[in-house]
Design a protein around this motif. Structure first.
Motif, mmCIF file in Angstrom:
data_model
loop_
_atom_site.group_PDB
_atom_site.id
_atom_site.type_symbol
_atom_site.label_atom_id
_atom_site.label_comp_id
_atom_site.label_asym_id
_atom_site.label_seq_id
_atom_site.Cartn_x
_atom_site.Cartn_y
_atom_site.Cartn_z
ATOM 1 N N SER A 1 -6.265 -4.499 1.688
ATOM 2 C CA SER A 1 -5.442 -3.291 1.606
ATOM 3 C C SER A 1 -6.261 -2.009 1.738
ATOM 4 O O SER A 1 -5.693 -0.933 1.939
ATOM 5 C CB SER A 1 -4.660 -3.256 0.287
ATOM 6 O OG SER A 1 -5.524 -3.028 -0.810
ATOM 7 N N VAL A 2 -7.601 -2.112 1.628
ATOM 8 C CA VAL A 2 -8.441 -0.921 1.820
ATOM 9 C C VAL A 2 -8.206 -0.341 3.207
ATOM 10 O O VAL A 2 -8.165 0.874 3.390
ATOM 11 C CB VAL A 2 -9.938 -1.262 1.614
ATOM 12 C CG1 VAL A 2 -10.809 -0.101 2.077
ATOM 13 C CG2 VAL A 2 -10.199 -1.552 0.157
ATOM 14 N N SER B 1 -8.056 -6.715 -1.308
ATOM 15 C CA SER B 1 -9.279 -6.249 -0.635
ATOM 16 C C SER B 1 -8.976 -5.794 0.788
ATOM 17 O O SER B 1 -9.547 -4.807 1.271
ATOM 18 C CB SER B 1 -10.341 -7.357 -0.629
ATOM 19 O OG SER B 1 -9.881 -8.511 0.056
ATOM 20 N N SER C 1 -12.449 5.196 2.558
ATOM 21 C CA SER C 1 -11.273 4.698 1.837
ATOM 22 C C SER C 1 -11.592 4.458 0.371
ATOM 23 O O SER C 1 -10.819 4.828 -0.525
ATOM 24 C CB SER C 1 -10.776 3.397 2.470
ATOM 25 O OG SER C 1 -10.322 3.612 3.783
ATOM 26 N N LEU C 2 -12.731 3.820 0.108
ATOM 27 C CA LEU C 2 -13.131 3.553 -1.275
ATOM 28 C C LEU C 2 -13.362 4.858 -2.031
ATOM 29 O O LEU C 2 -12.989 4.980 -3.203
ATOM 30 C CB LEU C 2 -14.400 2.696 -1.291
ATOM 31 C CG LEU C 2 -14.243 1.272 -0.756
ATOM 32 C CD1 LEU C 2 -15.606 0.591 -0.642
ATOM 33 C CD2 LEU C 2 -13.328 0.450 -1.649
ATOM 34 N N SER D 1 0.827 -1.211 0.000
ATOM 35 C CA SER D 1 0.000 0.000 0.000
ATOM 36 C C SER D 1 0.858 1.257 0.000
ATOM 37 O O SER D 1 0.525 2.245 -0.658
ATOM 38 C CB SER D 1 -0.936 0.000 1.218
ATOM 39 O OG SER D 1 -1.797 -1.118 1.182
ATOM 40 N N ASN E 1 -12.588 -5.271 -4.225
ATOM 41 C CA ASN E 1 -13.599 -4.994 -3.208
ATOM 42 C C ASN E 1 -15.022 -5.220 -3.717
ATOM 43 O O ASN E 1 -15.978 -5.046 -2.971
ATOM 44 C CB ASN E 1 -13.454 -3.557 -2.701
ATOM 45 C CG ASN E 1 -12.361 -3.423 -1.679
ATOM 46 O OD1 ASN E 1 -12.589 -3.634 -0.491
ATOM 47 N ND2 ASN E 1 -11.163 -3.098 -2.133
ATOM 48 N N THR F 1 -14.145 2.619 6.006
ATOM 49 C CA THR F 1 -13.987 1.806 4.803
ATOM 50 C C THR F 1 -14.660 2.477 3.610
ATOM 51 O O THR F 1 -14.109 2.504 2.505
ATOM 52 C CB THR F 1 -14.581 0.399 5.012
ATOM 53 O OG1 THR F 1 -13.924 -0.237 6.110
ATOM 54 C CG2 THR F 1 -14.385 -0.453 3.768
ATOM 55 N N VAL G 1 -7.508 -2.655 -6.908
ATOM 56 C CA VAL G 1 -7.984 -2.601 -5.521
ATOM 57 C C VAL G 1 -9.499 -2.410 -5.480
ATOM 58 O O VAL G 1 -10.207 -3.061 -4.700
ATOM 59 C CB VAL G 1 -7.278 -1.460 -4.751
ATOM 60 C CG1 VAL G 1 -7.927 -1.262 -3.383
ATOM 61 C CG2 VAL G 1 -5.794 -1.774 -4.583
ATOM 62 N N LEU G 2 -10.020 -1.532 -6.345
ATOM 63 C CA LEU G 2 -11.465 -1.331 -6.413
ATOM 64 C C LEU G 2 -12.169 -2.614 -6.860
ATOM 65 O O LEU G 2 -13.209 -2.997 -6.308
ATOM 66 C CB LEU G 2 -11.796 -0.190 -7.379
ATOM 67 C CG LEU G 2 -11.474 1.226 -6.894
ATOM 68 C CD1 LEU G 2 -11.731 2.239 -8.006
ATOM 69 C CD2 LEU G 2 -12.294 1.583 -5.661
ATOM 70 N N ILE H 1 -10.030 6.467 -2.917
ATOM 71 C CA ILE H 1 -9.359 5.730 -3.996
ATOM 72 C C ILE H 1 -9.880 6.224 -5.346
ATOM 73 O O ILE H 1 -9.122 6.354 -6.311
ATOM 74 C CB ILE H 1 -9.563 4.213 -3.827
ATOM 75 C CG1 ILE H 1 -8.730 3.697 -2.640
ATOM 76 C CG2 ILE H 1 -9.146 3.467 -5.101
ATOM 77 C CD1 ILE H 1 -8.979 2.241 -2.296
#
Length: 462
Positions: free
Chosen positions: A201-202, A199, A368-369, A52, A414, A365, A410-411, A372
């Motif tokens: 890593s979020v 996932s 975080s998304l 990350s 998730n 969370t 990463v997206l 990103i």
């Protein structure tokens, strides 16, 4: 006439770094994120933090380059607006705003949970929600005062906390290393799939949220094109090294076996538990108090950064002009700070039946998304910008492209494999927020065009 200018040349390099460090809140991150990550990634938290840190470092390259050209309170919103146009600029700022609001709410819930547990040591029983509501008032007061004062307070809070965790980490490394030996297991995949690592890593990205926030001080820093890039680079890599040290010491401190993993994953206060085990119960209580301070500074910093995004968008005429009104005495965007704090309080009230740590996990969370997505648009904007300015040579074009690929994966991780409820709903909450932003932006553009046509028509009539 209402003042609409932030205080120029008000902040030194110390205050500029302070905002990024405050929102990143290394102490708050290390107080619970490692334990949460262990639920899905077993012993691999240090490896995930390393990956990350590399990805965030790639994103920070573009942010740093942009700060050499633009100095604005709009941060990523301004950078994307300058490169991809008003529509993507608005969506970037909209997503960034969601991230800061969620982080302000989540860290305040975490603050309530930690301080509640701190009071328990003295026989005082108060639930997390009343405490978080009380501290929200303090966030408004400190957020409104001179940014020089509030940023220094945040830095002092975080500095004390980081020192205590550093001491604990060194003690653990020495004691474990001199008895069992230091294990390389935390830097291995430990049979985790790459999708699982991505996932999880979020939560690691959550620990880095805020590194870009120094950009929002572009109109208040004395030498923004020099100080802000330095603040961003320091926030990413110095904090990243601290995360590697702390996460590794936590994993080996509990033990790299089934018993240690269970203890780590079920601990609601891992640093306090480790302090009691390796130093003393008193040290653990101090560390819990310092973690509370870190959560407070994170929530305060998020509200401050978010208010400046609102300020920049308001000055551009995208949202209500009232949000660009500045406090007469302190020259801070106080209406935005109050608004963000009220929304953060409302979000916490919705989750009143949850534990404060669980509320933090949900809200942070989602944040975080959202951030990103902001990083993704900013990296795309960097590619366009470097092409436009003919800075395609060397690594200027390769690094943003690499960060885009990493962020997209990463997206994707998730969304698929589909996580359990309610985590599976979080990406769609962000998507709905972006759709709402798109609709609002379209309506604004439509109204603006109508207004221009009306003015032109009146001119022709004259």
């Amino acid at each position: 006439m209402a003042n609409s200018n932030l205080k120029k040349d008000n902040l030194s390099i110390i205050e500029t770094i302070a905002l990024s460090v405050a929102i990143i809140a290394p102490t708050a991150a290390m107080s619970i994120n490692v334990s949460l990550m262990s639920l899905s990634a077993s012993f691999s938290e240090p490896l995930i933090f390393f990956i990350s840190m590399v990805i965030v470092g790639l994103v920070s390259y573009s942010v740093i380059k942009f700060n050499h050209y633009f100095s604005s309170s709009g941060s990523l919103y301004t950078f994307t607006e300058k490169t991809l146009g008003e529509k993507f600029g608005f969506l970037t700022g909209w997503a960034l705003l969601l991230a800061y609001v969620m982080l302000a709410a989540g860290c305040c819930a975490e603050l309530g949970a930690f301080f509640s547990k701190f009071l328990n040591y003295f026989g005082i029983q108060i639930a997390w929600l009343p405490l978080s509501m009380f501290f929200s008032l303090g966030i408004v007061i400190l957020g409104i005062i001179d940014a020089k004062i509030s940023t220094r307070i945040m830095l002092a809070m975080e500095g004390i906390s980081i020192l205590l965790i550093f001491i604990l980490s060194i003690v653990i490394l020495f004691k474990v290393g001199s008895t069992k030996g230091l294990s390389p297991i935390p830097f291995k995949t430990n049979k985790n799939s790459f999708s699982t690592l991505a996932s999880t890593s979020v939560l690691a990205f959550l620990s880095f949220i805020g590194f870009e926030s120094a950009s929002s001080l572009g109109e208040e820093t004395k030498n923004p094109k020099k100080f802000i890039p330095l603040a961003i680079g320091s926030a990413v890599f110095v904090t990243g090294i601290f995360y590697l040290l702390s996460s590794y010491s936590q994993v080996i401190g509990f033990g790299v076996d089934a018993k240690g993993l269970k203890a780590l994953s079920t601990s609601s206060l891992p640093l306090t538990d480790l302090s009691t085990k390796y130093i003393s119960r008193t040290f653990g209580i101090f560390l819990l108090f310092s973690a509370s301070l870190s959560c407070f500074s994170c929530s305060l910093g998020s509200a401050c950064a978010g208010s400046r995004i609102l300020f920049a968008m308001s000055k551009d005429g995208i949202i209500s002009k009232k949000l660009s009104i500045i406090h007469k005495k302190h020259c801070t965007p106080y209406i935005g700070i109050i608004l963000i704090t009220i929304v953060a309080m409302f979000l916490q009230l919705i989750l009143f039946k949850k534990d404060g740590i669980e509320a933090f996990n949900y809200l942070a969370t989602i944040g975080s998304l959202a951030i990103i997505v902001s990083y993704l648009f900013t990296s795309i904007g960097a590619v366009v910008f470097f092409k436009r300015t003919k800075e395609i040579k060397n690594l200027n074009i390769f690094i943003p492209i690499l960060s885009i690929a990493a962020l997209l994966y990463v997206l994707y991780a998730n969304i698929y494999p589909i996580p359990e409820f309610p985590t599976n709903t979080f990406p769609y909450i962000v998507l709905i927020w972006l759709v709402i932003g798109f609709i609002l932006n379209e309506r604004f553009n439509k109204n603006a065009k109508i207004a221009v046509l009306d003015i032109a028509k009146e001119g022709l009539d004259l």
